[in-house]
Design an enzyme around this catalytic site. Structure first.
Site, PDB file in Angstrom:
ATOM      1  N   ARG A   5       0.813  -1.171   0.179  1.00 65.74           N
ATOM      2  CA  ARG A   5       0.150   0.070   0.048  1.00 65.74           C
ATOM      3  C   ARG A   5       0.843   1.391  -0.064  1.00 65.74           C
ATOM      4  NH1 ARG A   5      -4.013  -1.161   4.727  1.00 65.74           N
ATOM      5  NH2 ARG A   5      -4.979   0.844   4.006  1.00 65.74           N
ATOM      6  N   ILE A  35      -5.736   6.837   5.567  1.00 66.07           N
ATOM      7  CA  ILE A  35      -4.234   6.762   5.893  1.00 66.07           C
ATOM      8  C   ILE A  35      -3.484   7.035   4.838  1.00 66.07           C
ATOM      9  CG2 ILE A  35      -4.766   5.004   8.017  1.00 66.07           C
ATOM     10  CD1 ILE A  35      -3.278   2.913   6.509  1.00 66.07           C
ATOM     11  N   ASP A  36      -4.000   7.270   3.495  1.00 65.82           N
ATOM     12  CA  ASP A  36      -3.139   7.459   2.353  1.00 65.82           C
ATOM     13  C   ASP A  36      -2.500   8.718   2.079  1.00 65.82           C
ATOM     14  OD1 ASP A  36      -5.555   8.934   1.496  1.00 65.82           O
ATOM     15  OD2 ASP A  36      -6.384   7.470   0.444  1.00 65.82           O
ATOM     16  N   HIS A  66      -7.256   7.305  11.884  1.00 66.46           N
ATOM     17  CA  HIS A  66      -6.724   6.142  11.794  1.00 66.46           C
ATOM     18  C   HIS A  66      -5.190   5.836  11.504  1.00 66.46           C
ATOM     19  CE1 HIS A  66     -11.059   4.463  11.120  1.00 66.46           C
ATOM     20  NE2 HIS A  66     -10.820   4.822  12.308  1.00 66.46           N
ATOM     21  N   CYS A  91      13.421  -0.554  14.864  1.00 67.80           N
ATOM     22  CA  CYS A  91      13.775   0.510  15.544  1.00 67.80           C
ATOM     23  C   CYS A  91      15.196   1.057  15.490  1.00 67.80           C
ATOM     24  CB  CYS A  91      13.161   0.422  16.941  1.00 67.80           C
ATOM     25  SG  CYS A  91      13.232   2.258  17.743  1.00 67.80           S
ATOM     26  N   CYS A  93     -18.214  10.664  -5.801  1.00 65.39           N
ATOM     27  CA  CYS A  93     -17.766  11.870  -5.137  1.00 65.39           C
ATOM     28  C   CYS A  93     -16.798  12.702  -5.966  1.00 65.39           C
ATOM     29  CB  CYS A  93     -17.444  11.774  -3.709  1.00 65.39           C
ATOM     30  SG  CYS A  93     -15.985  10.873  -3.653  1.00 65.39           S
ATOM     31  N   THR A 153     -17.673   6.896   3.173  1.00 67.38           N
ATOM     32  CA  THR A 153     -17.565   5.868   4.162  1.00 67.38           C
ATOM     33  C   THR A 153     -18.702   5.093   4.269  1.00 67.38           C
ATOM     34  OG1 THR A 153     -16.988   5.829   6.372  1.00 67.38           O
ATOM     35  CG2 THR A 153     -18.011   7.764   5.927  1.00 67.38           C
ATOM     36  N   SER A 154     -18.502   3.875   4.541  1.00 66.04           N
ATOM     37  CA  SER A 154     -19.432   2.898   4.782  1.00 66.04           C
ATOM     38  C   SER A 154     -20.326   3.211   5.942  1.00 66.04           C
ATOM     39  CB  SER A 154     -19.002   1.505   4.699  1.00 66.04           C
ATOM     40  OG  SER A 154     -18.068   1.211   5.617  1.00 66.04           O
TER      41      SER A 154
HETATM   42  C1  BJW Z   1     -17.644   5.805  -2.541  1.00 72.86           C
HETATM   43  C2  BJW Z   1     -17.061   5.725  -3.872  1.00 72.86           C
HETATM   44  C3  BJW Z   1     -16.997   6.915  -4.786  1.00 72.86           C
HETATM   45  C4  BJW Z   1     -16.793   3.890  -2.995  1.00 72.86           C
HETATM   46  N1  BJW Z   1     -17.587   8.123  -4.330  1.00 72.86           N
HETATM   47  N2  BJW Z   1     -18.602   7.188  -2.542  1.00 72.86           N
HETATM   48  C5  BJW Z   1     -18.880  -0.373  19.544  1.00 72.86           C
HETATM   49  C6  BJW Z   1     -19.598  -1.573  18.975  1.00 72.86           C
HETATM   50  C7  BJW Z   1     -19.136  -2.816  18.297  1.00 72.86           C
HETATM   51  C8  BJW Z   1     -17.770  -2.670  18.067  1.00 72.86           C
HETATM   52  C9  BJW Z   1     -17.059  -1.623  18.151  1.00 72.86           C
HETATM   53  C10 BJW Z   1     -17.668  -0.287  18.906  1.00 72.86           C
HETATM   54  N3  BJW Z   1     -16.742   0.418  18.979  1.00 72.86           N
HETATM   55  C11 BJW Z   1     -15.618   0.006  18.446  1.00 72.86           C
HETATM   56  C12 BJW Z   1     -15.764  -1.177  18.107  1.00 72.86           C
HETATM   57  C13 BJW Z   1     -14.888  -2.025  17.473  1.00 72.86           C
HETATM   58  C14 BJW Z   1     -14.280  -1.583  16.091  1.00 72.86           C
HETATM   59  C15 BJW Z   1     -15.597  -1.664  15.250  1.00 72.86           C
HETATM   60  O1  BJW Z   1     -16.097  -0.441  14.766  1.00 72.86           O
HETATM   61  N4  BJW Z   1     -16.163  -2.687  14.570  1.00 72.86           N
HETATM   62  C16 BJW Z   1     -17.331  -2.613  13.491  1.00 72.86           C
HETATM   63  C17 BJW Z   1     -16.656  -3.296  12.461  1.00 72.86           C
HETATM   64  C18 BJW Z   1     -18.506  -3.044  14.320  1.00 72.86           C
HETATM   65  N5  BJW Z   1     -13.632  -0.529  16.336  1.00 72.86           N
HETATM   66  C19 BJW Z   1     -12.398  -0.413  16.760  1.00 72.86           C
HETATM   67  O2  BJW Z   1     -11.916  -0.979  17.064  1.00 72.86           O
HETATM   68  C20 BJW Z   1     -11.910   0.981  16.741  1.00 72.86           C
HETATM   69  N6  BJW Z   1     -11.469   0.985  18.184  1.00 72.86           N
HETATM   70  C21 BJW Z   1     -12.024   1.293  19.349  1.00 72.86           C
HETATM   71  O3  BJW Z   1     -13.351   1.948  19.099  1.00 72.86           O
HETATM   72  O4  BJW Z   1     -11.440   1.282  20.510  1.00 72.86           O
HETATM   73  C22 BJW Z   1     -12.236   1.341  21.584  1.00 72.86           C
HETATM   74  C23 BJW Z   1     -13.053  -0.070  21.335  1.00 72.86           C
HETATM   75  C24 BJW Z   1     -12.268  -1.111  21.196  1.00 72.86           C
HETATM   76  C25 BJW Z   1     -13.068  -2.504  21.263  1.00 72.86           C
HETATM   77  C26 BJW Z   1     -14.069  -2.399  21.467  1.00 72.86           C
HETATM   78  C27 BJW Z   1     -14.763  -1.269  21.871  1.00 72.86           C
HETATM   79  C28 BJW Z   1     -14.466   0.074  21.975  1.00 72.86           C
HETATM   80  C29 BJW Z   1     -10.747   1.146  15.791  1.00 72.86           C
HETATM   81  C30 BJW Z   1     -11.331   1.023  14.435  1.00 72.86           C
HETATM   82  C31 BJW Z   1      -9.901   1.284  13.502  1.00 72.86           C
HETATM   83  C32 BJW Z   1     -10.065   0.955  12.141  1.00 72.86           C
HETATM   84  N7  BJW Z   1      -9.148   0.675  11.219  1.00 72.86           N
HETATM   85  C33 BJW Z   1      -9.138   0.630   9.891  1.00 72.86           C
HETATM   86  C34 BJW Z   1      -7.627   0.051   9.221  1.00 72.86           C
HETATM   87  C35 BJW Z   1      -6.720   1.342   9.422  1.00 72.86           C
HETATM   88  C36 BJW Z   1      -5.241   0.844   9.010  1.00 72.86           C
HETATM   89  C37 BJW Z   1      -5.496   0.821   7.500  1.00 72.86           C
HETATM   90  O5  BJW Z   1      -6.099   1.438   6.658  1.00 72.86           O
HETATM   91  O6  BJW Z   1      -4.939  -0.335   7.189  1.00 72.86           O
HETATM   92  O7  BJW Z   1      -9.535   1.758   9.480  1.00 72.86           O
HETATM   93  S1  BJW Z   1     -10.401  -0.588   9.541  1.00 72.86           S
HETATM   94  C38 BJW Z   1     -10.841   0.157   8.061  1.00 72.86           C
HETATM   95  O8  BJW Z   1     -12.154   0.612   8.262  1.00 72.86           O
HETATM   96  C39 BJW Z   1     -10.184   1.521   8.030  1.00 72.86           C
HETATM   97  C40 BJW Z   1     -11.091   2.346   7.486  1.00 72.86           C
HETATM   98  O9  BJW Z   1     -10.759   3.788   8.105  1.00 72.86           O
HETATM   99  C41 BJW Z   1     -12.275   1.922   8.251  1.00 72.86           C
HETATM  100  C42 BJW Z   1     -13.494   2.500   7.623  1.00 72.86           C
HETATM  101  O10 BJW Z   1     -13.666   2.094   6.309  1.00 72.86           O
HETATM  102  P1  BJW Z   1     -14.203   3.140   5.238  1.00 72.86           P
HETATM  103  O11 BJW Z   1     -13.472   4.078   5.160  1.00 72.86           O
HETATM  104  O12 BJW Z   1     -15.535   3.433   5.724  1.00 72.86           O
HETATM  105  O13 BJW Z   1     -14.106   2.231   3.857  1.00 72.86           O
HETATM  106  P2  BJW Z   1     -15.285   1.049   3.356  1.00 72.86           P
HETATM  107  O14 BJW Z   1     -14.491   0.366   2.395  1.00 72.86           O
HETATM  108  O15 BJW Z   1     -15.942   0.520   4.434  1.00 72.86           O
HETATM  109  O16 BJW Z   1     -16.388   1.957   2.490  1.00 72.86           O
HETATM  110  C43 BJW Z   1     -16.150   2.825   1.413  1.00 72.86           C
HETATM  111  C44 BJW Z   1     -17.314   3.542   1.189  1.00 72.86           C
HETATM  112  O17 BJW Z   1     -17.225   4.269  -0.050  1.00 72.86           O
HETATM  113  C45 BJW Z   1     -18.562   2.660   0.774  1.00 72.86           C
HETATM  114  O18 BJW Z   1     -19.933   3.031   1.347  1.00 72.86           O
HETATM  115  C46 BJW Z   1     -18.837   2.890  -0.741  1.00 72.86           C
HETATM  116  O19 BJW Z   1     -19.993   2.869  -1.384  1.00 72.86           O
HETATM  117  C47 BJW Z   1     -18.307   4.120  -0.790  1.00 72.86           C
HETATM  118  N8  BJW Z   1     -17.565   4.686  -2.280  1.00 72.86           N
HETATM  119  N9  BJW Z   1     -16.322   4.746  -4.155  1.00 72.86           N
HETATM  120  C48 BJW Z   1     -18.312   7.945  -3.331  1.00 72.86           C
HETATM  121  N10 BJW Z   1     -16.157   7.004  -5.796  1.00 72.86           N
HETATM  122 ZN    ZN Z   2      12.267   1.521  19.611  1.00 73.40          ZN
END
Ligand code: BJW
Ligand code: ZN
Length: 292
Positions: free
Chosen positions: A94, A131-132, A147, A196, A282, A239-240
């Protein structure tokens, strides 16, 4: 604190409760532009979809695969603990991939809005889950990266964080990371993965990103909350809205009666909570929506 109660509540209950009361979102562009014209403080919350037209894969859906893995399954502390070589290959791919990617018209429209508004004494803050680094490359300032970023590392031993744009980041990753499902894993020994360089440390480095189950940086989260509590308009782009805590940001803004406009290829689980929804790429819709 706006988000204190929501942090303790299951998101499905909150989403369900708000959905019942919410009116159907409008896709009236003229009405959106009137709202934008009278706003003083906009927050633009973005996800992977904003970079999709730059050729950067999203997480969920067809593009969200790397080899035979779903990207979200590699973005976990457990995956890194068990297969650090594989996870580093994924992030090396990436990082390398970004060198050939450019900001698109959506990034540019957001950066242009921020520049115009700042010059006019209005406020526009970009909060991204990506993160890009493409918002910054398009000219956006003070971007809040919820993130983390592809271009920083963190030491798993001494926690030191530093910027790193080397490609490859270490010699052993050169030529690895190809996304094709038939590519064999490189199985790089841990001693040859990024290490490191702090005096006397030598610990294993990891990408400075937030994986599932990890807390977001408290300072970044605090700044995001402050912006969301103060804004009088929120745009949710590409975002989804399934990953928390970011998924509750815009619904919380909508809950206090502030307009929220969603820009996405399709409706999301949060769409019904917003005042506006615009369906489509978008990179095509935002330039029209945010035009001077
Ligand atoms: C277009 C398009 C175009 C396409 N034009 N649109 C409460 C309840 C249950 C679970 C949890 C909770 N709180 C926290 C959690 C756990 C978890 C979570 O949310 N899980 C869910 C899946 C339920 N969250 C976490 O663990 C977070 N930490 C946290 O809350 O800590 C406290 C805690 C921990 C544990 C339990 C409770 C509390 C941390 C989340 C970190 C997410 N990390 C990632 C990876 C980052 C590094 C990397 O990039 O490698 O972040 S996962 C991934 O998903 C990445 C993204 O930033 C993130 C969101 O995804 P995004 O951006 O929405 O992308 P897509 O692919 O999902 O959607 C793309 C959208 O674009 C779609 O809708 C398309 O239609 C659209 N689209 N082309 C317009 N041209
Ligand atoms: Zn170190």
């Amino acid at each position: 604190m706006l988000f204190a109660a929501r942090r303790l509540c299951p998101p499905l209950l909150l989403a369900g409760a708000s959905k019942m009361a919410a009116p159907r979102p409008s896709s009236n562009m003229a009405a959106f532009r009137e709202t934008l014209a009278s706003a003083k403080h906009v927050v633009v919350l973005t996800g992977a979809g904003v970079s999709a037209e730059s050729g950067v894969p999203t997480f969920r859906g067809a593009g969200g695969w790397w080899r035979r893995y779903q990207a979200q399954n590699l973005a976990t502390p457990g995956a890194f603990r068990e297969q650090p070589s594989l996870v580093w290959e994924f992030y090396h791919y990436r990082r390398h991939n970004m060198a050939s990617k450019q900001p698109n018209k959506a990034h540019e429209a957001i950066a242009s809005l921020q520049q115009r508004w700042t010059a006019a004494g209005r406020r526009c803050r970009v909060i991204t889950q990506n993160i890009d680094g493409l918002h910054q490359r398009a000219g956006s300032q003070d971007v809040l990266e919820l993130h983390g970023t592809l271009f920083k590392t963190r030491c798993t031993r001494c926690r030191h964080v530093e910027e790193n744009r080397d490609d490859p980041i270490c010699p052993a990753l050169a030529g690895t990371g190809a996304p094709d499902p038939s590519t064999p894993s490189a199985h790089i020994p841990v001693k040859d993965l990024p290490r490191c360089r702090q005096p006397g440390c030598g610990g294993l480095l990891r990408p400075h990103v937030v994986w599932f189950g990890e807390n977001l940086d408290a300072e970044v989260l605090g700044q995001a909350e402050a912006e969301l509590e103060a804004c009088d308009l929120c745009l949710v782009v590409g975002t989804s809205s399934v990953v928390y805590p970011a998924a509750m940001f815009a619904p919380s803004v909508a809950e206090r009666g502030v307009p929220v406009a969603e820009f996405n290829l399709e409706p999301t689980p949060k769409t019904a909570e917003f005042g506006f929804h615009f369906t489509g790429p978008c990179g095509e819709i935002l330039p029209e929506a945010l035009a001077p």
